[in-house]
Design an enzyme around this catalytic site. Structure first.
Site, short mmCIF file in Angstrom:
data_model
loop_
_atom_site.label_atom_id
_atom_site.label_comp_id
_atom_site.label_asym_id
_atom_site.label_seq_id
_atom_site.Cartn_x
_atom_site.Cartn_y
_atom_site.Cartn_z
N HIS A 74 -17.06 -2.96 9.42
CA HIS A 74 -16.68 -4.25 10.03
C HIS A 74 -16.36 -3.98 11.50
O HIS A 74 -15.28 -3.52 11.83
CB HIS A 74 -15.47 -4.86 9.34
CG HIS A 74 -15.12 -6.22 9.85
ND1 HIS A 74 -15.17 -7.34 9.06
CD2 HIS A 74 -14.72 -6.66 11.08
CE1 HIS A 74 -14.82 -8.40 9.77
NE2 HIS A 74 -14.54 -8.01 11.01
N HIS A 129 -16.82 -5.32 15.75
CA HIS A 129 -17.19 -6.27 16.80
C HIS A 129 -17.65 -5.50 18.03
O HIS A 129 -16.87 -4.71 18.59
CB HIS A 129 -16.00 -7.17 17.16
CG HIS A 129 -15.55 -8.05 16.06
ND1 HIS A 129 -16.08 -9.30 15.83
CD2 HIS A 129 -14.61 -7.85 15.08
CE1 HIS A 129 -15.49 -9.85 14.77
NE2 HIS A 129 -14.60 -8.98 14.30
N LEU A 130 -18.88 -5.72 18.45
CA LEU A 130 -19.39 -5.08 19.65
C LEU A 130 -19.52 -6.06 20.81
O LEU A 130 -19.84 -5.66 21.93
CB LEU A 130 -20.75 -4.43 19.38
CG LEU A 130 -20.72 -3.15 18.54
CD1 LEU A 130 -22.12 -2.61 18.32
CD2 LEU A 130 -19.84 -2.08 19.19
N ARG A 131 -19.32 -7.35 20.54
CA ARG A 131 -19.43 -8.38 21.57
C ARG A 131 -20.85 -8.37 22.18
O ARG A 131 -21.81 -7.98 21.53
CB ARG A 131 -18.36 -8.20 22.66
CG ARG A 131 -16.94 -8.08 22.15
CD ARG A 131 -16.48 -9.23 21.30
NE ARG A 131 -15.04 -9.17 21.05
CZ ARG A 131 -14.44 -9.73 20.03
NH1 ARG A 131 -15.16 -10.39 19.13
NH2 ARG A 131 -13.13 -9.65 19.88
N ASN A 156 -20.36 -13.18 15.23
CA ASN A 156 -19.69 -14.34 15.84
C ASN A 156 -19.69 -14.27 17.36
O ASN A 156 -18.65 -14.24 18.02
CB ASN A 156 -18.26 -14.52 15.29
CG ASN A 156 -17.38 -13.30 15.48
OD1 ASN A 156 -17.86 -12.17 15.48
ND2 ASN A 156 -16.09 -13.52 15.62
N LYS A 180 -22.35 -13.03 7.05
CA LYS A 180 -20.91 -13.19 7.23
C LYS A 180 -20.52 -14.66 7.21
O LYS A 180 -21.03 -15.47 7.99
CB LYS A 180 -20.48 -12.56 8.56
CG LYS A 180 -18.99 -12.71 8.88
CD LYS A 180 -18.11 -11.91 7.94
CE LYS A 180 -16.63 -12.11 8.25
NZ LYS A 180 -16.20 -11.46 9.49
N HIS A 233 -14.55 -13.79 5.81
CA HIS A 233 -13.24 -13.80 6.45
C HIS A 233 -12.37 -14.73 5.60
O HIS A 233 -12.50 -15.95 5.70
CB HIS A 233 -13.33 -14.30 7.89
CG HIS A 233 -12.01 -14.30 8.60
ND1 HIS A 233 -11.76 -13.51 9.71
CD2 HIS A 233 -10.85 -14.97 8.36
CE1 HIS A 233 -10.52 -13.70 10.12
NE2 HIS A 233 -9.94 -14.59 9.31
N HIS A 240 -11.41 -7.18 5.84
CA HIS A 240 -10.12 -6.82 6.43
C HIS A 240 -8.94 -7.39 5.63
O HIS A 240 -8.12 -8.15 6.14
CB HIS A 240 -10.03 -7.24 7.89
CG HIS A 240 -10.55 -8.61 8.21
ND1 HIS A 240 -10.17 -9.75 7.55
CD2 HIS A 240 -11.43 -9.02 9.15
CE1 HIS A 240 -10.79 -10.79 8.06
NE2 HIS A 240 -11.56 -10.37 9.04
N ASP A 249 -12.59 -3.53 12.05
CA ASP A 249 -12.37 -4.82 12.71
C ASP A 249 -11.95 -4.58 14.15
O ASP A 249 -11.19 -5.35 14.74
CB ASP A 249 -11.32 -5.66 11.97
CG ASP A 249 -11.32 -7.13 12.41
OD1 ASP A 249 -12.32 -7.57 13.03
OD2 ASP A 249 -10.33 -7.83 12.17
N HIS A 303 -11.07 -7.03 23.67
CA HIS A 303 -10.89 -8.13 24.61
C HIS A 303 -10.46 -7.51 25.94
O HIS A 303 -9.74 -6.50 25.95
CB HIS A 303 -9.78 -9.09 24.14
CG HIS A 303 -10.11 -9.87 22.92
ND1 HIS A 303 -10.92 -10.98 22.92
CD2 HIS A 303 -9.72 -9.69 21.62
CE1 HIS A 303 -11.02 -11.47 21.69
NE2 HIS A 303 -10.30 -10.70 20.88
N ALA A 323 -6.85 -12.66 19.79
CA ALA A 323 -6.60 -11.89 18.57
C ALA A 323 -7.60 -10.75 18.45
O ALA A 323 -8.81 -10.96 18.54
CB ALA A 323 -6.69 -12.80 17.35
#
Length: 335
Positions: free
Chosen positions: A10, A12-14, A38, A93, A132, A166, A238, A242, A254
């Site tokens: 899980h 996030h690589l943006r 997302n 997802k 989620h 998560h 996860d 940011h 978050a």
């Protein structure tokens, strides 16, 4: 200590500059990761999946790393579409609408019959559903309230592999053994922190995440199944980068950024809890390989008992344990 083919199930690589800045933080030590869809707009077509993967591969350069791609779930997905996209994705997802970062296009309500066409097609095609799992109720109760939805989905679609993403509560841990088709990812930070660490004294914005950290008894339940390498749980960081200004601000974003320090901290945690190395290996790779049916690229990470001071930031993103000293360092990564 050696770990073979670590997997982050899980991540996030943006996109854009952030992707360029942080992708190697995962690709340098992990063999692969499930990539969250997302973005803005969300990744919801075959063309978008392929294009996003190409951007990831460009960002990681020569690193050996497999991005296991996902689609952003829509109830309108039919079998023909899913058959056409199956070869380029590992999972889909599902986000409840508006419940977390960039999830406004998610599912509103969980009417089983409305979801049936897409979820039955996923069952037939053996495409896992990552979820989620939070309602829009009181923030500390959102995940526990969602367990009843997991139960409805698991019962209605018994052949659908459902990944509770998560997880943070003892109720989610208990659900694992009630349904054969329920699995879970657990983050690094939820194995370590409770809400008291986030807001019990001075607010620590770099520990604020969704789902929010819970109570000590919840953390204990998570820790127990992770240390035992319960066959239905796997590591999913996860890790959610940011920019510093978005975390240290009114309306704090978050997400906890753990990608660069995850293996070092897990090694120390499992050692301190006297869990055998084979359990850590199962938690960070073996279980995921069995659950998802993936064969990761070869990579061996050697960790040594040598103090490592975590940098203040990685290209403008503040990690968990910034400026603190960890017991383990990464000595070598061999492909």
């Amino acid at each position: 200590m050696q770990l073979t083919a670590p997997l982050d199930m899980h991540l996030h690589l943006r996109d854009g500059e952030m992707l360029e800045n942080i992708a190697k933080s995962s690709a340098s030590t992990f063999s692969g990761a499930i990539i969250m869809p997302n973005l803005v707009p969300p990744v919801s077509s075959k063309e978008e999946v392929i294009a996003y993967k190409e951007r990831i591969m460009a960002a990681i350069g020569d690193e050996k790393f497999t991005p296991y791609m996902t689609l952003f779930f829509k109830p309108s997905y039919d079998k023909a579409f899913l058959e056409s996209v199956k070869e380029v994705i590992t999972a889909i997802k599902l986000y409840p609408a508006g419940i977390t970062t960039n999830s406004e296009g998610g599912v509103s309500g969980f009417d089983v019959e409305e979801l049936r066409p897409a979820l039955e097609a996923m069952s037939e095609l053996n495409i896992p559903l990552c979820v989620h799992g939070e309602t829009n109720g009181f923030v500390m109760d959102r995940e526990a309230e969602f367990v009843s939805i997991y139960e409805r989905l698991a019962t209605a679609f018994p052949k659908l592999k459902i990944i509770m993403e998560h997880i943070t509560t003892k109720e989610s841990v208990e659900a694992l053994d009630k349904f054969e088709n329920l699995y879970a990812t657990i983050t690094l930070h939820h194995l370590i922190i409770t809400l008291d660490d986030v807001a019990g004294g001075m607010l620590k914005p770099h520990l604020f995440c969704k789902p929010i950290a819970k109570r000590p008894e919840d953390r204990s339940a998570l820790l127990k199944v992770a240390l035992e390498a319960h066959p239905k749980v796997m590591f999913g960081s996860d890790s959610a980068p940011h920019p510093k200004h978005a975390k240290e601000s009114c309306g704090c974003a978050a997400g906890v950024f753990t990608a660069p320090i995850a293996l070092q901290v897990l090694a120390e945690l499992f050692e301190n809890e006297k869990a055998p190395l084979e359990n850590l290996q199962a938690f960070i790779s073996g279980n995921a390989q069995k659950i998802y049916g993936v064969t990761p690229v070869s990579k061996t990470v050697t960790l040594e008992k040598k103090a490592f001071t975590v940098p203040s930031d990685y290209n403008g993103v503040v990690p968990m344990y910034a400026d603190e000293t960890l017991a383990y360092s990464i000595k070598e990564v061999r492909e």
